[in-house]
Design an enzyme around this catalytic site. Structure first.
Site, mmCIF file in Angstrom:
data_model
loop_
_atom_site.group_PDB
_atom_site.id
_atom_site.type_symbol
_atom_site.label_atom_id
_atom_site.label_comp_id
_atom_site.label_asym_id
_atom_site.label_seq_id
_atom_site.Cartn_x
_atom_site.Cartn_y
_atom_site.Cartn_z
ATOM 1 N N ASP A 81 -75.883 -7.136 65.226
ATOM 2 C CA ASP A 81 -75.375 -5.900 65.849
ATOM 3 C C ASP A 81 -75.837 -4.495 65.314
ATOM 4 O OD1 ASP A 81 -73.842 -5.984 63.489
ATOM 5 O OD2 ASP A 81 -72.034 -5.945 64.529
ATOM 6 N N HIS A 113 -72.798 -4.607 61.264
ATOM 7 C CA HIS A 113 -72.098 -5.410 60.018
ATOM 8 C C HIS A 113 -73.188 -6.011 59.086
ATOM 9 C CE1 HIS A 113 -68.687 -5.305 63.073
ATOM 10 N NE2 HIS A 113 -68.190 -5.560 62.101
ATOM 11 N N SER A 168 -63.129 -6.212 59.268
ATOM 12 C CA SER A 168 -64.254 -7.214 59.757
ATOM 13 C C SER A 168 -65.155 -7.283 58.291
ATOM 14 C CB SER A 168 -65.142 -6.597 60.634
ATOM 15 O OG SER A 168 -65.508 -5.470 60.739
#
Length: 349
Positions: A246, A249, A84
């Protein structure tokens, strides 16, 4: 995914990587014993962290295209592989993704178009690199940037196994004539939703994997840049800016910092430093295992193969060069509203 049928490297070079990974595994065993002593505390903290950090929802924006399409000379083809963090999860605009930032910076520095293909997948483990590499090789890349390792730590993939998959990926890309730059495992101890003592263990596991990755990648002919807790100090001071919603990240600014750390090494791997010198502070030559351990402790450190008196190896194994690169700007951090500095992307709105 199992390892049946995998081409497992042999010989002294692979032995060095295995030795570091084995030491990491031993260290992990020691910390696991300590974890048992703390009983259900760590289990409870892990569950709390999973509840605090939201699951991935919408995919990151696509960033594929040609950057600097109006520039002369043939395009450089760059592929971005990994998890990611490579895909750019956490941002909403194409120009904020690490791939777009690197392609923009590379195009400006070399004054050449850069054709970017992103094959990174949110949630990917090192085991998933094989399929990404197979797809990437179809585009005949000149340079590959790999960001991987965080999910291996959170899923407790054995370091030896995670490194083996990474070696296979780097070896396949190098065999095709592609230069490879790996941003090693970030320091998950910098993630604030993870509380001590679990945070301390996450930091230890992350650094062990990063050191083992460094040894393996350099032995396989690639370059590494330690990301470590590159974002950690600024996250503490400005958590709302450096990390996404979040709190796990990076935000647009966080990705810009990471891309700025990677860009000088990408340029050097392509030979671009000869055309536009990159200011560096040379840290010196070490044996590769020593260089790997030092890089894991100092984010932003580049490690590449070196020679001493014409020899690639010494008593401690492969020689390696450590450099602390001066960060290159990769363009202004995008702000809401009309963009004054948006990369030219061929075929995309």
């Amino acid at each position: 995914m199992g390892v049946a049928g995998s081409a497992v490297p042999t010989g002294p070079r692979w032995h060095s990587a295995r030795r570091v990974a084995r030491l990491a595994a031993i260290g992990t065993g020691a910390t696991a014993a300590a974890a048992v002593a703390t009983g259900g505390l760590l289990i409870g903290q892990a569950r709390q962290a999973r509840r605090t950090i939201p699951m991935a929802e919408a995919p990151p924006p696509r960033c594929d295209g040609v950057y600097g399409a109006k520039l002369p000379d043939p395009a450089i083809t760059m592929v971005v592989l990994g998890d990611s963090s490579a895909a750019g999860y956490g941002v909403h605009r194409r120009r904020e993704t690490p791939g777009a930032l690197l392609a923009t910076g590379l195009s400006r520095r070399l004054q050449r178009p850069v054709r970017l293909h992103r094959f990174a997948v949110v949630g990917a483990l090192s085991a998933g690199l094989r399929h990404q590499v197979e797809a990437a090789l179809e585009s005949q890349p000149h340079i590959a940037v790999i960001l991987i390792g965080g999910n291996d730590v959170t899923n407790r993939t054995p370091a030896v196994l995670a490194v083996r998959y990474l070696v296979e990926a780097v070896t396949a890309l190098r065999a095709a004539g592609c230069e490879v730059v790996v941003g090693t495992c970030p320091d998950l101890g910098a993630i604030r939703p993870i509380q001590p003592p679990l945070r301390w263990l996450a930091r230890r596991w992350s650094r062990q994997l990063a050191a083992a990755q460094t040894v393996a990648v350099v032995e396989a002919g690639g370059w590494t840049v330690s990301l470590g807790d590159l974002l950690g100090p600024r996250f503490v001071a400005e958590p709302g800016r450096m990390f996404a919603w979040d709190r796990f990240h990076p935000s647009a600014e966080g990705y810009a910092v990471a891309a700025a750390a990677l860009l000088p090494t990408v340029l050097s791997a392509l030979g671009g430093s000869q055309r536009r010198p990159a200011p560096t502070r040379v840290e010196g030559v070490r044996s590769l295992p020593e260089a790997a351990q030092e890089a894991a402790r100092h984010p932003g450190t580049e490690v590449s193969g070196a020679q001493v008196r014409g020899h690639e190896r010494g008593p401690g194994g492969r020689w390696a060069q450590l450099r602390r690169r001066a960060f290159f700007g990769v363009g202004a951090v995008p702000q809401p509203g009309p963009a004054a500095d948006v990369p030219t992307v061929e075929g995309l709105a």
